[in-house]
Scaffold this active site. Structure first.
Site, PDB file in Angstrom:
ATOM      1  N   SER A 239      10.358  20.251 -10.368  1.00 47.73           N
ATOM      2  CA  SER A 239      10.239  21.492 -11.154  1.00 47.73           C
ATOM      3  C   SER A 239       9.135  21.390 -12.196  1.00 47.73           C
ATOM      4  O   SER A 239       8.373  22.346 -12.401  1.00 47.73           O
ATOM      5  CB  SER A 239      11.578  21.853 -11.817  1.00 47.73           C
ATOM      6  OG  SER A 239      12.084  20.765 -12.553  1.00 47.73           O
ATOM      7  N   HIS A 269      16.920  18.194  -5.662  1.00 49.00           N
ATOM      8  CA  HIS A 269      16.588  18.288  -7.100  1.00 49.00           C
ATOM      9  C   HIS A 269      17.746  19.022  -7.806  1.00 49.00           C
ATOM     10  O   HIS A 269      18.892  18.590  -7.710  1.00 49.00           O
ATOM     11  CB  HIS A 269      15.223  18.976  -7.230  1.00 49.00           C
ATOM     12  CG  HIS A 269      14.604  18.964  -8.591  1.00 49.00           C
ATOM     13  ND1 HIS A 269      14.983  18.106  -9.596  1.00 49.00           N
ATOM     14  CD2 HIS A 269      13.598  19.726  -9.131  1.00 49.00           C
ATOM     15  CE1 HIS A 269      14.256  18.329 -10.681  1.00 49.00           C
ATOM     16  NE2 HIS A 269      13.411  19.317 -10.427  1.00 49.00           N
ATOM     17  N   HIS A 316      17.931   8.284  -7.581  1.00 51.92           N
ATOM     18  CA  HIS A 316      16.864   8.894  -8.384  1.00 51.92           C
ATOM     19  C   HIS A 316      15.527   8.289  -7.982  1.00 51.92           C
ATOM     20  O   HIS A 316      15.458   7.107  -7.641  1.00 51.92           O
ATOM     21  CB  HIS A 316      17.097   8.693  -9.882  1.00 51.92           C
ATOM     22  CG  HIS A 316      16.343   9.673 -10.715  1.00 51.92           C
ATOM     23  ND1 HIS A 316      15.047   9.467 -11.105  1.00 51.92           N
ATOM     24  CD2 HIS A 316      16.693  10.894 -11.182  1.00 51.92           C
ATOM     25  CE1 HIS A 316      14.642  10.508 -11.799  1.00 51.92           C
ATOM     26  NE2 HIS A 316      15.613  11.402 -11.859  1.00 51.92           N
ATOM     27  N   ARG A 325      21.776  10.835 -19.068  1.00 51.61           N
ATOM     28  CA  ARG A 325      22.237  12.230 -19.153  1.00 51.61           C
ATOM     29  C   ARG A 325      23.649  12.337 -18.556  1.00 51.61           C
ATOM     30  O   ARG A 325      24.459  13.149 -18.982  1.00 51.61           O
ATOM     31  CB  ARG A 325      21.262  13.163 -18.414  1.00 51.61           C
ATOM     32  CG  ARG A 325      19.853  13.135 -18.983  1.00 51.61           C
ATOM     33  CD  ARG A 325      18.877  13.924 -18.122  1.00 51.61           C
ATOM     34  NE  ARG A 325      18.807  13.394 -16.765  1.00 51.61           N
ATOM     35  CZ  ARG A 325      18.109  13.946 -15.779  1.00 51.61           C
ATOM     36  NH1 ARG A 325      17.427  15.064 -15.996  1.00 51.61           N
ATOM     37  NH2 ARG A 325      18.080  13.397 -14.574  1.00 51.61           N
ATOM     38  N   ASP A 371      23.343  15.222 -12.271  1.00 51.03           N
ATOM     39  CA  ASP A 371      24.073  16.256 -11.535  1.00 51.03           C
ATOM     40  C   ASP A 371      25.479  15.835 -11.119  1.00 51.03           C
ATOM     41  O   ASP A 371      26.291  16.677 -10.752  1.00 51.03           O
ATOM     42  CB  ASP A 371      23.265  16.665 -10.296  1.00 51.03           C
ATOM     43  CG  ASP A 371      21.914  17.234 -10.672  1.00 51.03           C
ATOM     44  OD1 ASP A 371      21.879  18.116 -11.549  1.00 51.03           O
ATOM     45  OD2 ASP A 371      20.887  16.791 -10.116  1.00 51.03           O
TER      46      ASP A 371
HETATM   47  N1  CMX Z   1      22.723   9.309  -0.625  1.00 50.51           N
HETATM   48  C1  CMX Z   1      22.290   8.854   0.558  1.00 50.51           C
HETATM   49  N2  CMX Z   1      21.070   8.342   0.778  1.00 50.51           N
HETATM   50  C2  CMX Z   1      20.263   8.280  -0.288  1.00 50.51           C
HETATM   51  C3  CMX Z   1      20.646   8.699  -1.559  1.00 50.51           C
HETATM   52  C4  CMX Z   1      21.926   9.249  -1.712  1.00 50.51           C
HETATM   53  N3  CMX Z   1      22.381   9.725  -2.882  1.00 50.51           N
HETATM   54  N4  CMX Z   1      19.628   8.512  -2.417  1.00 50.51           N
HETATM   55  C5  CMX Z   1      18.612   7.999  -1.694  1.00 50.51           C
HETATM   56  N5  CMX Z   1      19.003   7.849  -0.391  1.00 50.51           N
HETATM   57  C6  CMX Z   1      18.201   7.423   0.729  1.00 50.51           C
HETATM   58  C7  CMX Z   1      16.990   8.353   0.859  1.00 50.51           C
HETATM   59  O1  CMX Z   1      17.352   9.550   1.539  1.00 50.51           O
HETATM   60  C8  CMX Z   1      16.038   7.480   1.629  1.00 50.51           C
HETATM   61  O2  CMX Z   1      16.446   7.471   2.973  1.00 50.51           O
HETATM   62  P1  CMX Z   1      15.370   7.448   4.182  1.00 50.51           P
HETATM   63  O3  CMX Z   1      14.685   6.119   4.039  1.00 50.51           O
HETATM   64  O4  CMX Z   1      16.209   7.575   5.408  1.00 50.51           O
HETATM   65  O5  CMX Z   1      14.450   8.609   3.954  1.00 50.51           O
HETATM   66  C9  CMX Z   1      16.324   6.097   1.053  1.00 50.51           C
HETATM   67  O6  CMX Z   1      17.645   6.156   0.473  1.00 50.51           O
HETATM   68  C10 CMX Z   1      15.334   5.683  -0.032  1.00 50.51           C
HETATM   69  O7  CMX Z   1      15.318   6.666  -1.023  1.00 50.51           O
HETATM   70  P2  CMX Z   1      14.979   6.303  -2.547  1.00 50.51           P
HETATM   71  O8  CMX Z   1      13.588   5.758  -2.576  1.00 50.51           O
HETATM   72  O9  CMX Z   1      16.056   5.491  -3.145  1.00 50.51           O
HETATM   73  O10 CMX Z   1      15.052   7.725  -3.264  1.00 50.51           O
HETATM   74  P3  CMX Z   1      13.946   8.878  -3.290  1.00 50.51           P
HETATM   75  O11 CMX Z   1      13.061   8.631  -4.450  1.00 50.51           O
HETATM   76  O12 CMX Z   1      13.298   9.073  -1.971  1.00 50.51           O
HETATM   77  O13 CMX Z   1      14.849  10.164  -3.549  1.00 50.51           O
HETATM   78  C11 CMX Z   1      16.537  11.453  -4.540  1.00 50.51           C
HETATM   79  C12 CMX Z   1      15.446  10.421  -4.789  1.00 50.51           C
HETATM   80  C13 CMX Z   1      17.107  11.910  -5.884  1.00 50.51           C
HETATM   81  C14 CMX Z   1      15.943  12.658  -3.830  1.00 50.51           C
HETATM   82  C15 CMX Z   1      17.646  10.813  -3.678  1.00 50.51           C
HETATM   83  O14 CMX Z   1      18.237   9.735  -4.397  1.00 50.51           O
HETATM   84  C16 CMX Z   1      18.716  11.788  -3.250  1.00 50.51           C
HETATM   85  O15 CMX Z   1      18.542  12.461  -2.226  1.00 50.51           O
HETATM   86  N6  CMX Z   1      19.860  11.884  -4.000  1.00 50.51           N
HETATM   87  C17 CMX Z   1      20.895  12.852  -3.713  1.00 50.51           C
HETATM   88  C18 CMX Z   1      20.486  14.233  -4.195  1.00 50.51           C
HETATM   89  C19 CMX Z   1      20.498  14.306  -5.706  1.00 50.51           C
HETATM   90  O16 CMX Z   1      21.457  13.927  -6.367  1.00 50.51           O
HETATM   91  N7  CMX Z   1      19.422  14.840  -6.270  1.00 50.51           N
HETATM   92  C20 CMX Z   1      19.332  15.099  -7.723  1.00 50.51           C
HETATM   93  C21 CMX Z   1      18.382  14.156  -8.473  1.00 50.51           C
HETATM   94  C22 CMX Z   1      18.311  14.510  -9.938  1.00 50.51           C
HETATM   95  C23 CMX Z   1      17.687  15.863 -10.121  1.00 50.51           C
HETATM   96  O17 CMX Z   1      16.491  15.991  -9.841  1.00 50.51           O
HETATM   97  O18 CMX Z   1      18.385  16.803 -10.478  1.00 50.51           O
END
Ligand code: CMX
Length: 436
Positions: A239, A269, A316, A325, A371
């Site tokens: 964002s 996000h 994250h 947070r 979240d």
């Molecule tokens: N559940 C399952 N798998 C997850 C995960 C979770 N909560 N968090 C990361 N992973 C996976 C990723 O999907 C990725 O998988 P692939 O290799 O198959 O693509 C792998 O672990 C590596 O990811 P990462 O480097 O640890 O995390 P990223 O920087 O790529 O992504 C985020 C960060 C937040 C998108 C991810 O942790 C996620 O999808 N979390 C769940 C959604 C969420 O809570 N988002 C809110 C974040 C805070 C906000 O912005 O509001």
């Protein structure tokens, strides 16, 4: 000119020579290198954005203007009768880095009230949208609808580059002042049969929002805490980055923030706060009245992972520990709703999920983010329509991203335009061991 605006101008004038010196005398100093994995993998950790408004350390978490969350809450003037600072005081702090006096805070409140006039056509646009529109689509549309009144856009041809910050500040302040009423309108229109509650003059933003939502105390403090916690998380998140990117084309605050909101609406996000409640509701349905236990929570988490989905509220891109947070909201829950069943369930998930994610071995950060905890508080105070939760995030996020684009214009940051490459180029550089 208000004290906030004149102080902001002083700070801008002090800061400009620092950026000029860096770009003139140290332009070629190397601060980072980029790997193939970063180029393909979402530009993770490439140091290519500048902001002085907040900084996110992977271990420590967020600092706003150098202060962590407890320090920020402790330093700023509190709302009368409340435990949390006013959003008005926090806005002053984000923009200037200075802690406002009570008189300076009161002046922001009065300034916001003179700006908080939502044009009637915004409500007409919202009413005309299909009833099943997502609240985030409604919020983004409302923001975009106001573009026609942008001061930055209307004065663009007569404004010198050095003064772009001024009209950006005007638009940003107008937007921040109007968003709570727009958000509450969307809520009451969508979920309370259009029974709209008019704003009450004299109240600070948190109290007025609680009033317009129709939710009693201490929801005023919940709103203050929530808007402050969600405001800023440095500049690389979707964002903030989307808002900054669009503003870099000299698009005004309305175009830019609408774009930021569209990014916030993604499930990876800001929409994750909705997804967390959705996950919990689905889990409780499957339990069919049985008590949640660590065992059945663990099983449900594995079911989610095995179905190829992420566990919402965990992980994250930058943080490598429990999000402060999350902790700040947990502390609120421990004080105000320690025995709430949903809070207890969220705590059980917190006990189990990091282990499950670690065992699965994919995520770099198995800990909860903001979240995972935020919906519980809203639910407790009667806001159970969880597809609205990201709108609350959006109102808070406005503070950070709009402060940032005001400073972007003040410091003359240019059009953002990273370079792309082809797969064949990457293959060639891979074979040579680098781009030589
Ligand atoms: N559940 C399952 N798998 C997850 C995960 C979770 N909560 N968090 C990361 N992973 C996976 C990723 O999907 C990725 O998988 P692939 O290799 O198959 O693509 C792998 O672990 C590596 O990811 P990462 O480097 O640890 O995390 P990223 O920087 O790529 O992504 C985020 C960060 C937040 C998108 C991810 O942790 C996620 O999808 N979390 C769940 C959604 C969420 O809570 N988002 C809110 C974040 C805070 C906000 O912005 O509001």
């Amino acid at each position: 000119m208000t004290r906030l605006k004149s102080l902001l101008l002083e700070k801008i004038q002090e800061h400009r020579p620092r950026i000029q010196k860096l770009t003139k005398e140290f332009a070629d100093v190397v601060i980072d290198q980029v790997t193939i994995s970063q180029t393909i993998g979402g530009a993770r950790d490439i140091h290519s954005l500048v902001t002085d408004i907040s900084y996110l350390d992977p271990q420590e978490g967020i600092r706003f203007r150098g202060k962590n969350i407890p320090e920020t809450f402790a330093a700023l003037p509190k709302a009368a009768g409340g435990e949390y600072p006013t959003v008005e005081a926090f806005w002053f702090f984000l923009l200037t880095g200075d802690i406002p006096t009570q008189a300076e805070t009161d002046e922001v409140l009065a300034d916001f009230q003179s700006r908080a006039k939502v044009p009637p056509y915004v409500f007409e646009v919202l009413r005309a949208m299909p009833k099943d529109s997502h609240p985030m689509a409604m919020l983004s549309t409302a923001v975009l609808a106001m573009q026609k009144d942008s001061i930055f856009a209307s004065k663009y041809h007569e404004t010198k580059k050095n003064d772009y910050w001024d009209t950006m500040y005007e638009d940003a302040s107008n937007l921040v002042a109007r968003l709570p009423e727009i958000a509450a309108f969307i809520y009451r229109l969508k979920y309370k049969n259009g029974d709209i509650i008019a704003p009450k003059p004299g109240l600070d933003m948190g109290a007025n929002f609680a009033h317009m939502m129709g939710i009693a105390k201490p929801y005023d403090d919940v709103a203050r805490m929530y808007f402050i916690l969600h405001s800023d998380h440095e500049s690389g998140n979707v964002s903030a980055h989307a808002t900054h990117l669009v503003a870099s084309a000299l698009s005004d605050a309305f175009y830019s923030f609408s774009a930021g909101l569209n990014g916030l609406a993604g499930p990876l996000h800001g929409l994750a706060n909705q997804e967390v409640l959705d996950w919990i509701m689905g889990f409780q349905k499957k339990l069919n009245g049985a008590e949640p236990t660590e065992e059945n929570v663990k099983q449900a988490l594995w079911d989610t992972l095995n179905s190829g989905h992420v566990i919402p509220g965990y992980g994250h891109a930058v943080l490598r520990r429990t999000d402060p947070r999350y902790t700040a909201q947990m502390e609120f829950c421990l004080k105000h709703l320690p025995n709430d069943p949903l809070f207890k369930l969220v705590n059980t998930i917190y006990k189990v999920a990091p282990g499950v994610l670690t065992e699965q071995g994919k995520t770099k950060n198995p800990w909860p983010n903001v979240d995972a905890q935020s919906g519980v508080i809203q639910w407790y105070y009667g806001l159970k329509e969880y597809d609205f939760y990201t709108v609350l995030f959006g109102v808070g996020r406005a503070l950070g991203v709009l402060a940032n684009i005001t400073w972007d214009r003040a410091l003359g940051y240019p059009l953002e335009r990273p370079k792309s490459v082809t797969t064949a180029m990457l293959e060639e550089w891979a074979a040579k061991g680098g781009r030589k």
